[in-house]
Design an enzyme around this catalytic site. Structure first.
Site, PDB file in Angstrom:
ATOM      1  N   GLN A 129       0.822  -1.215   0.000  1.00  0.00           N
ATOM      2  CA  GLN A 129       0.000   0.000   0.000  1.00  0.00           C
ATOM      3  C   GLN A 129       0.857   1.267   0.000  1.00  0.00           C
ATOM      4  O   GLN A 129       1.559   1.529   0.983  1.00  0.00           O
ATOM      5  CB  GLN A 129      -0.891   0.001   1.254  1.00  0.00           C
ATOM      6  CG  GLN A 129      -1.746   1.233   1.418  1.00  0.00           C
ATOM      7  CD  GLN A 129      -2.507   1.249   2.732  1.00  0.00           C
ATOM      8  OE1 GLN A 129      -2.071   0.618   3.710  1.00  0.00           O
ATOM      9  NE2 GLN A 129      -3.608   1.946   2.777  1.00  0.00           N
ATOM     10  N   GLY A 130       0.783   2.047  -1.055  1.00  0.00           N
ATOM     11  CA  GLY A 130       1.547   3.295  -1.144  1.00  0.00           C
ATOM     12  C   GLY A 130       0.666   4.505  -0.924  1.00  0.00           C
ATOM     13  O   GLY A 130       0.318   5.208  -1.884  1.00  0.00           O
ATOM     14  N   TYR A 131       0.290   4.739   0.322  1.00  0.00           N
ATOM     15  CA  TYR A 131      -0.528   5.915   0.665  1.00  0.00           C
ATOM     16  C   TYR A 131       0.344   6.984   1.345  1.00  0.00           C
ATOM     17  O   TYR A 131       0.497   8.085   0.862  1.00  0.00           O
ATOM     18  CB  TYR A 131      -1.644   5.508   1.635  1.00  0.00           C
ATOM     19  CG  TYR A 131      -2.952   5.076   1.006  1.00  0.00           C
ATOM     20  CD1 TYR A 131      -2.999   4.412  -0.206  1.00  0.00           C
ATOM     21  CD2 TYR A 131      -4.167   5.310   1.656  1.00  0.00           C
ATOM     22  CE1 TYR A 131      -4.202   4.003  -0.755  1.00  0.00           C
ATOM     23  CE2 TYR A 131      -5.382   4.905   1.110  1.00  0.00           C
ATOM     24  CZ  TYR A 131      -5.387   4.256  -0.091  1.00  0.00           C
ATOM     25  OH  TYR A 131      -6.594   3.857  -0.616  1.00  0.00           O
ATOM     26  N   SER A 132       0.912   6.632   2.529  1.00  0.00           N
ATOM     27  CA  SER A 132       1.562   7.642   3.375  1.00  0.00           C
ATOM     28  C   SER A 132       2.833   8.185   2.747  1.00  0.00           C
ATOM     29  O   SER A 132       3.553   7.479   2.041  1.00  0.00           O
ATOM     30  CB  SER A 132       1.915   7.030   4.736  1.00  0.00           C
ATOM     31  OG  SER A 132       0.798   6.444   5.325  1.00  0.00           O
ATOM     32  N   SER A 164       4.207  -1.198   4.500  1.00  0.00           N
ATOM     33  CA  SER A 164       4.308  -2.515   5.154  1.00  0.00           C
ATOM     34  C   SER A 164       4.498  -3.603   4.113  1.00  0.00           C
ATOM     35  O   SER A 164       3.804  -3.615   3.087  1.00  0.00           O
ATOM     36  CB  SER A 164       3.034  -2.832   5.935  1.00  0.00           C
ATOM     37  OG  SER A 164       2.831  -1.897   6.935  1.00  0.00           O
ATOM     38  N   GLU A 247      -9.831  -1.478   4.948  1.00  0.00           N
ATOM     39  CA  GLU A 247      -8.714  -1.613   5.884  1.00  0.00           C
ATOM     40  C   GLU A 247      -9.218  -1.577   7.323  1.00  0.00           C
ATOM     41  O   GLU A 247      -8.733  -2.281   8.184  1.00  0.00           O
ATOM     42  CB  GLU A 247      -7.699  -0.476   5.666  1.00  0.00           C
ATOM     43  CG  GLU A 247      -6.502  -0.550   6.599  1.00  0.00           C
ATOM     44  CD  GLU A 247      -5.454   0.540   6.374  1.00  0.00           C
ATOM     45  OE1 GLU A 247      -5.695   1.451   5.552  1.00  0.00           O
ATOM     46  OE2 GLU A 247      -4.405   0.471   7.025  1.00  0.00           O
TER      47      GLU A 247
HETATM   48  C1  FAD Z   1       2.742  -0.501  11.731  1.00  0.00           C
HETATM   49  C2  FAD Z   1       2.367   0.500  10.689  1.00  0.00           C
HETATM   50  C3  FAD Z   1       2.156   0.077   9.394  1.00  0.00           C
HETATM   51  C4  FAD Z   1       1.817   1.016   8.408  1.00  0.00           C
HETATM   52  N1  FAD Z   1       1.664   0.562   7.120  1.00  0.00           N
HETATM   53  C5  FAD Z   1       1.403   1.450   6.129  1.00  0.00           C
HETATM   54  C6  FAD Z   1       1.337   1.006   4.770  1.00  0.00           C
HETATM   55  O1  FAD Z   1       1.490  -0.181   4.456  1.00  0.00           O
HETATM   56  N2  FAD Z   1       1.119   1.930   3.809  1.00  0.00           N
HETATM   57  C7  FAD Z   1       0.931   3.248   4.095  1.00  0.00           C
HETATM   58  O2  FAD Z   1       0.689   4.030   3.174  1.00  0.00           O
HETATM   59  N3  FAD Z   1       1.012   3.713   5.377  1.00  0.00           N
HETATM   60  C8  FAD Z   1       1.246   2.849   6.394  1.00  0.00           C
HETATM   61  N4  FAD Z   1       1.350   3.290   7.703  1.00  0.00           N
HETATM   62  C9  FAD Z   1       1.302   4.729   7.954  1.00  0.00           C
HETATM   63  C10 FAD Z   1       0.075   5.205   8.709  1.00  0.00           C
HETATM   64  O3  FAD Z   1      -1.045   5.224   7.882  1.00  0.00           O
HETATM   65  C11 FAD Z   1       0.426   6.603   9.264  1.00  0.00           C
HETATM   66  O4  FAD Z   1       1.472   6.430  10.202  1.00  0.00           O
HETATM   67  C12 FAD Z   1      -0.758   7.241   9.931  1.00  0.00           C
HETATM   68  O5  FAD Z   1      -1.721   7.615   8.981  1.00  0.00           O
HETATM   69  C13 FAD Z   1      -0.337   8.511  10.734  1.00  0.00           C
HETATM   70  O6  FAD Z   1       0.396   9.377   9.947  1.00  0.00           O
HETATM   71  P1  FAD Z   1       1.832   9.936  10.412  1.00  0.00           P
HETATM   72  O7  FAD Z   1       2.659   8.789  10.875  1.00  0.00           O
HETATM   73  O8  FAD Z   1       2.345  10.771   9.300  1.00  0.00           O
HETATM   74  O9  FAD Z   1       1.521  10.838  11.692  1.00  0.00           O
HETATM   75  P2  FAD Z   1       0.976  12.332  11.681  1.00  0.00           P
HETATM   76  O10 FAD Z   1      -0.209  12.427  10.790  1.00  0.00           O
HETATM   77  O11 FAD Z   1       2.107  13.259  11.429  1.00  0.00           O
HETATM   78  O12 FAD Z   1       0.475  12.487  13.164  1.00  0.00           O
HETATM   79  C14 FAD Z   1       1.353  12.765  14.264  1.00  0.00           C
HETATM   80  C15 FAD Z   1       0.491  12.936  15.516  1.00  0.00           C
HETATM   81  O13 FAD Z   1      -0.381  14.072  15.371  1.00  0.00           O
HETATM   82  C16 FAD Z   1      -1.737  13.701  15.577  1.00  0.00           C
HETATM   83  N5  FAD Z   1      -2.606  14.464  14.660  1.00  0.00           N
HETATM   84  C17 FAD Z   1      -2.413  14.671  13.337  1.00  0.00           C
HETATM   85  N6  FAD Z   1      -3.428  15.411  12.831  1.00  0.00           N
HETATM   86  C18 FAD Z   1      -4.287  15.651  13.856  1.00  0.00           C
HETATM   87  C19 FAD Z   1      -5.534  16.344  13.957  1.00  0.00           C
HETATM   88  N7  FAD Z   1      -6.107  16.936  12.895  1.00  0.00           N
HETATM   89  N8  FAD Z   1      -6.146  16.393  15.171  1.00  0.00           N
HETATM   90  C20 FAD Z   1      -5.571  15.788  16.260  1.00  0.00           C
HETATM   91  N9  FAD Z   1      -4.383  15.122  16.219  1.00  0.00           N
HETATM   92  C21 FAD Z   1      -3.762  15.048  15.037  1.00  0.00           C
HETATM   93  C22 FAD Z   1      -1.784  12.213  15.239  1.00  0.00           C
HETATM   94  O14 FAD Z   1      -2.873  11.575  15.861  1.00  0.00           O
HETATM   95  C23 FAD Z   1      -0.438  11.736  15.767  1.00  0.00           C
HETATM   96  O15 FAD Z   1      -0.520  11.496  17.143  1.00  0.00           O
HETATM   97  C24 FAD Z   1       1.675   2.393   8.721  1.00  0.00           C
HETATM   98  C25 FAD Z   1       1.882   2.813  10.035  1.00  0.00           C
HETATM   99  C26 FAD Z   1       2.226   1.899  11.018  1.00  0.00           C
HETATM  100  C27 FAD Z   1       2.449   2.382  12.417  1.00  0.00           C
END
Ligand code: FAD
Length: 415
Positions: A129-132, A164, A247
């Site tokens: 999955q290439g989202y983040s 992942s 998901e």
């Molecule tokens: C084990 C694991 C597997 C993953 N696998 C994949 C994958 O296969 N493909 C993929 O694309 N992504 C994957 N991800 C990524 C995941 O989707 C992101 O980590 C997640 O969406 C959070 O984004 P971020 O890490 O950029 O944190 P950020 O969005 O930067 O958030 C940082 C902190 O700020 C808080 N925050 C942010 N915005 C707000 C708001 N508006 N109000 C209140 N609080 C807020 C968040 O809750 C968090 O605590 C994976 C993550 C993990 C941990």
């Protein structure tokens, strides 16, 4: 709340139990009882058996190679697999079957369904999955990975992160920015891209456990065919949201079972360590028991709605917040029970990096420390707890929405 199982469903349950009895050894205790280094190979063999018996992609229509099961049969299957401690597929199937496969079924062209779905099931195409991106996690619509049409091909440039199992995959579904002049949510296209090409580089990220389950993926003039768009060009946001629904769903039947099995192991650990009559530990164990029961009833409510033909709504976020926050608490309790042993973990580590350790896993300190690490991730992936609470506040409780400061063309508002 009445997820009634009809006599036909109970008959199907017996069929599943007979299938499990036929294909698992008599002494089977769950996949967690296998040595860690044989889990991957065993799962590959198990996946083949499921495919041959029409039990992989149980919900897909039989014409695309799926099981063609009714909703009730799918629930029964998930329950029985959960009880037996066997997986419903391989490590990338959550991306291939559950996410992109279901999404292609809903949004794809007939040609895409016919081409991609059987290849997912045969294991020929393995997905990630290439989202983040580094600047697009919770704020996913901020994504900046570019795709430009060049003749019959899309050319992709940019970076994804936290991909992942990307190191095991040969295809990636990738959200790309195709119109930077459009609003943030409007200029996004959902592309399917082969990974075995010079323009795609996968770099593993090492986790605190020393494992590398997720990756950074860099695209440098990577190419994919023009027709590998799911949905409309610049209409990828709707497709992306459909996929996130897949998901975040499907947990109601299996999670209560999984957490109950884990809690039973924790009760055994407390007894083994002689702390089950320490009042503060007893209180926390009792609270954990209550939480798992709440999960069971919440799961039943969700199942009842599902079996009545209703799709999960924003309140499914409540379940996500509940189980993931619970799992942090209960694994912290496990570490308190282990005491100093948790600082020098020994024994078998969990083979997978999501949720609990597998059923049948020995009650080793490494199992609990690994589950403790994974529990941190549970409150982040598939929507963080804070984001889920925002959704619940706005869409379920009707609280005022967060003020928006990002209206206008994406190129002018991106962060
Ligand atoms: C084990 C694991 C597997 C993953 N696998 C994949 C994958 O296969 N493909 C993929 O694309 N992504 C994957 N991800 C990524 C995941 O989707 C992101 O980590 C997640 O969406 C959070 O984004 P971020 O890490 O950029 O944190 P950020 O969005 O930067 O958030 C940082 C902190 O700020 C808080 N925050 C942010 N915005 C707000 C708001 N508006 N109000 C209140 N609080 C807020 C968040 O809750 C968090 O605590 C994976 C993550 C993990 C941990």
């Amino acid at each position: 709340m009445d997820p009634a199982f009809t006599p036909e469903a109970e008959q199907y349950r017996e069929k599943v139990q007979a299938f499990l009895a036929e294909h698992l050894p008599a002494s089977w205790e769950g996949i967690g009882s296998l040595p860690s280094d044989s889990v991957y190979e065993w799962t590959g063999e198990w996946r083949k058996i499921l495919h041959e018996n029409g039990l992989l992609a149980a919900s897909w229509p039989a014409e695309y190679g799926g099981g063609g099961l009714t909703e009730l049969e799918q629930v029964v299957l998930a329950e029985e697999f959960g009880r037996a401690g066997v997986p419903a597929g391989g490590p990338n199937d959550v991306f291939g079957i559950q996410m992109v496969g279901n999404t292609i079924l809903q949004w794809g062209t007939e040609a895409q369904r016919k081409h991609f779905l059987p290849r997912i099931l045969s294991g020929e195409d393995v997905w990630c999955q290439g989202y983040s991106e580094p600047n697009a996690g919770s704020d996913l619509a901020n994504l900046g990975c570019r795709a430009d049409l060049d003749g019959d091909e899309w050319v992709i440039n940019g970076q994804k992160i936290w991909t992942s199992a990307g190191h095991l995959a040969n295809w990636i579904f990738v959200l790309t920015r195709t119109d930077p002049d459009a609003g943030k949510h409007k200029g996004i296209t959902f592309l399917l891209c082969p990974m075995q090409q010079p323009g795609v580089e996968v770099r593993p990220i090492e986790m605190i456990s020393g494992d590398s389950e997720f990756n950074e993926v860099f695209f440098t003039d990577a190419r994919t065919a023009k027709e590998n768009v799911v949905g409309e060009v610049n209409g990828g946001w709707g497709v992306a949201m459909t996929l996130l629904g897949y998901e975040r769903g499907e947990a109601a039947a299996t999670f209560p079972l999984m957490f109950r099995t884990e809690l039973d192991r924790l009760l055994a650990l407390a007894e083994e360590r002689g702390v089950n009559d320490v009042p503060t530990i007893r209180q926390r164990l009792a609270a954990a028991y209550t939480d798992v029961e709440i999960m069971r009833f919440t799961g039943m409510r969700t199942l009842t709605r599902y079996l009545e033909g209703e799709q999960p709504g924003p309140e499914s976020g409540m379940f996500k917040v509940f189980w993931s926050e619970y799992h942090r608490r209960v694994t912290e309790l496990a570490l308190d029970i282990l005491g100093p042993d948790a600082m020098v973990p020994s024994g078998r580590w969990p083979a997978s990096s999501f949720q609990t350790d597998d059923p049948g896993a020995p009650n080793d300190s490494a199992s609990w420390v690994g589950a403790f690490y994974n529990a941190r991730a549970g409150t982040i992936y598939a929507g963080t707890s804070q984001i889920q609470k925002n959704i619940l506040g706005e869409m379920v409780l009707g609280l005022p929405k967060e003020p928006k400061s990002d209206r206008g063309a994406w190129k002018d508002v991106k962060s």
